[in-house]
Write an enzyme that holds these catalytic residues in place. Structure first.
Site, short mmCIF file in Angstrom:
data_model
loop_
_atom_site.label_atom_id
_atom_site.label_comp_id
_atom_site.label_asym_id
_atom_site.label_seq_id
_atom_site.Cartn_x
_atom_site.Cartn_y
_atom_site.Cartn_z
N TYR A 142 0.69 -1.23 -0.30
CA TYR A 142 -0.14 0.14 -0.41
C TYR A 142 1.30 1.20 0.17
O TYR A 142 1.51 1.33 0.63
CB TYR A 142 -0.54 -0.11 1.61
CG TYR A 142 -1.77 1.35 1.72
CD1 TYR A 142 -2.53 1.61 0.70
CD2 TYR A 142 -1.57 2.34 2.31
CE1 TYR A 142 -3.35 2.55 0.78
CE2 TYR A 142 -2.68 3.09 2.32
CZ TYR A 142 -3.55 4.10 1.16
OH TYR A 142 -4.03 4.58 1.82
N ASP A 237 9.52 3.53 -0.65
CA ASP A 237 7.70 3.88 0.50
C ASP A 237 8.25 3.33 2.11
O ASP A 237 7.77 2.03 2.45
CB ASP A 237 6.63 3.71 0.03
CG ASP A 237 5.43 3.87 0.84
OD1 ASP A 237 6.23 4.92 2.18
OD2 ASP A 237 4.48 3.09 0.53
N LYS A 265 4.12 8.64 8.97
CA LYS A 265 3.78 8.44 10.50
C LYS A 265 5.07 9.16 10.98
O LYS A 265 5.04 10.60 11.97
CB LYS A 265 4.41 6.72 10.06
CG LYS A 265 2.96 6.22 8.90
CD LYS A 265 2.66 5.00 9.12
CE LYS A 265 1.21 4.59 8.08
NZ LYS A 265 1.14 4.10 7.00
C1 LIG Z 1 -0.17 4.45 5.30
C2 LIG Z 1 1.01 4.64 4.45
C3 LIG Z 1 1.02 4.98 3.83
C4 LIG Z 1 0.20 6.29 3.58
O1 LIG Z 1 0.78 7.19 4.68
P1 LIG Z 1 -0.80 8.38 5.29
O2 LIG Z 1 -0.83 9.32 5.86
O3 LIG Z 1 -1.98 7.61 5.45
O4 LIG Z 1 -1.52 8.97 3.58
C5 LIG Z 1 1.86 5.16 2.39
N1 LIG Z 1 2.83 3.90 2.26
C6 LIG Z 1 2.81 3.18 3.53
C7 LIG Z 1 3.90 2.31 3.11
C8 LIG Z 1 1.80 3.19 4.81
O5 LIG Z 1 2.26 2.39 5.42
#
Ligand SMILES: *Cc1c(COP(=O)(O)O)cnc(C)c1O
Length: 425
Positions: A142, A237, A265
């Site tokens: 994701y 990511d 995060k």
């Molecule tokens: C949480 C997450 C996102 C999205 O971040 P948001 O702050 O919720 O938009 C993108 N990539 C990864 C790997 C994530 O865990």
């Protein structure tokens, strides 16, 4: 009716599904989500006054636990001086300097307000830099809810994807190639076939959005080699893994240097903040220096920056990650040991301060294997643990998080509760 149930009914009248982000709705486990009123350290309290030991930590940001006193103080002091200027502030420079110092692959970094914004911007930048349209992602990873990224695999390995959300134009989704996680050969085949059109490969270097999947070393190494060979941009990511699995994030842990990285995060310490950064020659393509447009009214917001700065400084304390990883490992080893004793088909593993639990004999290595785990067994376990006062992510397909505020006694209590549940069948 409990207060949680009352609030959930009321919420559903004005908020779609009663929640502002879908997985919060408890759809896959059933029941009413808990509405929280307060958090402190490893604990949260719901609207009925019930306390839980929390292993969600706002889905990863709260590496210091809830309401960390230093973070709260920094935000309060900053707020008193103005909430937003839409003009540069010194704190942003300090945070950018800290980030490029901690993550050697980044020469430059730009701050945004969420992980989604960071990944969307990194993809646009990779396309702008290479002049190519195709992107490669892996099934089950994701990367936020940007259009190009909401695509799942079709049947074959080399099929271009169909959108997995209504509202994503097929014209756009057709540029996203979806491959299997941990399949280095699949990646080689994709580059052999489409190498000239691939702008970037984006990957969660430890997958945490299909439960937790550990990368095979040859998978990440092949990715680096193929991107270099074909002139594609490698994007790690690290929105979830960033400063969660180690002091230099997953790229430090596995010794792979991506071209671009995205963060969110933990870097915001619980406030809305994201970041993307990497090689100078790529980052200089962003406006106002270059032709790739990217902007944000609240980007580099002073409150978010203040929370991020405190967090990044506190997690740099000597021994921080050793302690966090040891605690997280004690949790998964305890849970797996209890399950083994009780004859429950369950496994668990951790990387730094994140962990996965699976109702499967061994930890999965691909999305298909995760999907094959026993979802009903997870749902029963989830609700039994929730009743006992332990809050895990309400889905069998999410990673869990331990914070510095979790004590050895918290971990022991969690293992004891799980043992009782496993024993009861
Ligand atoms: C949480 C997450 C996102 C999205 O971040 P948001 O702050 O919720 O938009 C993108 N990539 C990864 C790997 C994530 O865990």
């Amino acid at each position: 009716m409990t207060r949680n149930e009352e609030l959930f009914l009321r919420a559903q009248k004005t908020i779609p599904g009663g929640v502002n982000s879908p997985v919060r709705a408890f759809r896959s486990v059933g029941g009413a989500p808990r509405f929280f009123t307060r958090g402190e350290g490893a604990r949260v309290w719901d609207a009925d006054g019930k306390a839980y030991i929390d292993y969600v930590g706002s889905w990863g940001p709260l590496i210091l636990g809830h309401a960390d006193a230093d973070t709260v103080r920094a935000v309060q002091q900053t707020a008193a001086k103005g909430l937003s200027f839409g003009a540069p502030t010194e704190g942003e420079i300090e945070l950018a300097e800290l980030l490029v110092q901690r993550v050697p692959s980044m020469d430059m970094v730009r701050l945004v307000s969420s992980g989604t914004e960071a990944t969307m911007s990194a993809i646009r930048l990779a396309r702008g830099f290479t002049g190519r349209d195709a992107i490669v992602k892996f099934e089950g990873c994701y990367h936020g809810h940007g259009d190009s990224l909401l695509v799942k695999a079709g049947s074959g390995l080399l099929t271009f994807g169909n959108p997995s959300s209504a509202g994503v134009p097929a014209d756009l989704a057709q540029h996203t190639l979806v491959l299997d996680y941990n399949d280095a050969q699949g990646l080689r085949d994709a580059f052999a076939k489409h190498g000239k059109t691939i702008a970037c490969v984006i990957v969660e270097p430890v997958a945490g959005n299909m439960n937790l999947i550990v990368p095979k070393p040859e998978f990440l190494a092949a990715m680096r080699e193929l991107c270099t060979q074909h002139g594609a941009v490698l994007i790690f990511d690290e929105v979830m893994t960033g400063f969660r699995v180690g002091p230099a994030s997953a790229q430090g842990l596995y010794g792979i240097t991506p071209d671009l990285s995205t963060f969110g995060k933990v870097v915001g310490g619980g406030m809305p903040l994201g970041a993307f950064g990497g090689r100078r020659d790529i980052m200089e393509k962003i406006a106002p220096l270059g032709p790739v447009y990217q902007a944000g009214t609240l980007s580099g917001n002073p409150l978010s920056v203040a929370a991020g700065l405190v967090t990044l400084k506190k997690i740099a304390a000597p021994g921080f990650y050793e302690a966090l990883a040891a605690k997280t490992k004690a949790l998964v080893d305890g849970l797996a040991g209890a399950a083994r004793q009780r004859g429950v088909k369950f496994s668990a593993q951790s990387v730094g301060g994140m962990f996965g639990m699976y109702f499967a004999a061994t930890p999965p290595t691909s999305c298909a294997e995760v999907m094959a785990s026993d979802k009903d067994a997870f749902n029963r376990y989830f609700h039994a643990m929730l009743d006992a006062g332990f809050y895990f992510a309400p889905s069998a397909f999410e990673a869990g998080f331990v914070s510095a505020a979790h004590s050895d006694a918290d971990i022991a209590a969690t293992v004891a509760a799980a043992d009782a549940i496993f024993a009861a069948g």
